[in-house]
Design a protein around this motif. Structure first.
Motif, mmCIF file in Angstrom:
data_model
loop_
_atom_site.group_PDB
_atom_site.id
_atom_site.type_symbol
_atom_site.label_atom_id
_atom_site.label_comp_id
_atom_site.label_asym_id
_atom_site.label_seq_id
_atom_site.Cartn_x
_atom_site.Cartn_y
_atom_site.Cartn_z
ATOM 1 N N ASN A 181 0.859 -1.167 0.000
ATOM 2 C CA ASN A 181 0.000 0.000 0.000
ATOM 3 C C ASN A 181 0.907 1.232 0.000
ATOM 4 O O ASN A 181 2.133 1.086 0.083
ATOM 5 N N PRO A 182 0.366 2.432 -0.125
ATOM 6 C CA PRO A 182 1.222 3.623 -0.168
ATOM 7 C C PRO A 182 2.198 3.727 1.007
ATOM 8 O O PRO A 182 3.333 4.173 0.838
ATOM 9 N N ARG A 183 1.763 3.292 2.200
ATOM 10 C CA ARG A 183 2.663 3.373 3.353
ATOM 11 C C ARG A 183 3.861 2.442 3.188
ATOM 12 O O ARG A 183 5.010 2.837 3.417
ATOM 13 N N THR A 184 3.613 1.205 2.769
ATOM 14 C CA THR A 184 4.725 0.259 2.626
ATOM 15 C C THR A 184 5.631 0.652 1.461
ATOM 16 O O THR A 184 6.845 0.460 1.515
ATOM 17 N N TRP A 185 5.034 1.222 0.401
ATOM 18 C CA TRP A 185 5.863 1.673 -0.709
ATOM 19 C C TRP A 185 6.730 2.858 -0.302
ATOM 20 O O TRP A 185 7.868 2.991 -0.741
ATOM 21 N N ARG A 186 6.198 3.703 0.567
ATOM 22 C CA ARG A 186 6.988 4.840 1.056
ATOM 23 C C ARG A 186 8.200 4.340 1.864
ATOM 24 O O ARG A 186 9.310 4.865 1.742
ATOM 25 N N LEU A 187 7.970 3.319 2.680
ATOM 26 C CA LEU A 187 9.063 2.734 3.452
ATOM 27 C C LEU A 187 10.096 2.100 2.516
ATOM 28 O O LEU A 187 11.308 2.246 2.718
ATOM 29 N N ALA A 188 9.607 1.391 1.505
ATOM 30 C CA ALA A 188 10.522 0.764 0.544
ATOM 31 C C ALA A 188 11.345 1.817 -0.185
ATOM 32 O O ALA A 188 12.545 1.633 -0.420
ATOM 33 N N LEU A 189 10.701 2.936 -0.538
ATOM 34 C CA LEU A 189 11.403 4.014 -1.228
ATOM 35 C C LEU A 189 12.517 4.587 -0.344
ATOM 36 O O LEU A 189 13.632 4.844 -0.822
ATOM 37 N N GLU A 190 12.228 4.768 0.932
ATOM 38 C CA GLU A 190 13.258 5.264 1.855
ATOM 39 C C GLU A 190 14.419 4.281 1.947
ATOM 40 O O GLU A 190 15.598 4.681 1.973
#
Length: 241
Positions: free
Chosen positions: A185-194
């Motif tokens: 979801n957007p939250r997990t993708w944001r973590l992956a991006l970081e």
């Protein structure tokens, strides 16, 4: 006679145990199974293996994981979509992530020792593109794969780039896509991006140990997010409150 059959993966064996339990208790469609904690104790299996097996059975329609309620016997007998059922010896998502963690950590270490400014620039382009589509899972998955392939390409070794691409491609099947739907979801993708950014910084700094550790951390965290994202445990906890 020589046996050519390959052994069933652990999560498939656990799935078989769950189905055997359903049959032994004569549970019908819509009836509730024991809690996740109880199942793990009854079957003497780890929670990660149990959760992976439950998702496999949910994908195939044998069980239904209901948010805020629990785990129930499925109302369908068979896969929910064409191509959902894997071979009995097919690797599971967690096994694939563990393999990637070992292989790609070493690749990132090698990339940090050989990356060129052009390689780093391609990683930067990828990070910018991914930051712009965190709400689009299909695009995020594509760019996630592209990032890992770019890291491998930075080694200057085409074989490593091809190996990374082939390994990542395994997660693109309909079956794996259903697994992913539980935790991406957007939250997990944001973590992956970081986490991708940390890998990029280590490669740009020509720091092989840091690049290796950053990639290992990223893929380990991806596995943790997968396990934490399974709905069964949270559903039970929600029902209890």
């Amino acid at each position: 006679m020589v046996q050519n059959e390959r052994p069933r993966r652990q999560y498939r064996q656990v799935a078989d145990q769950i189905q055997a339990l359903v049959a032994a208790r004569k549970l019908g469609p819509g009836q509730r199974l024991p809690s996740e904690r109880e199942l793990a104790e009854m079957l003497s299996v780890s929670r990660p293996s149990l959760r992976e097996a439950l998702i496999a059975l949910d994908v195939e329609g044998h069980v239904e994981i209901r948010m805020g309620s629990g785990i129930y016997v499925g109302s369908t007998a068979g896969p929910r979509a064409e191509g959902d059922t894997p071979r009995p010896d097919a690797e599971g998502p967690l096994e694939l992530l563990r393999a990637r963690c070992v292989i790609e950590s070493a690749i990132a270490e090698e990339a940090a020792a050989h990356a060129t400014p052009r390689s780093v620039a391609r990683l930067d382009d990828n990070l910018r593109e991914m930051a712009a589509c965190l709400d689009d899972t299909a695009q995020a998955i594509r760019l996630d794969g592209a990032f890992h392939i770019e890291v491998a390409s930075a080694t200057g070794n085409a074989v490593l780039a091809k190996l990374t691409a082939e390994t990542f491609h395994k997660r693109m099947s309909p079956y794996f896509a259903q697994f992913s739907a539980y935790f991406e979801n957007p939250r997990t993708w944001r973590l992956a991006l970081e986490e991708h950014g940390t890998v990029r910084d280590a490669i740009a700094a020509a720091d092989p140990p840091a690049a290796r550790d950053a990639m290992r951390h990223h893929l380990t965290e991806a596995g943790r997010r997968f396990i934490d994202g399974v709905l069964a445990e949270r559903a039970e906890e929600s029902a209890a409150t």
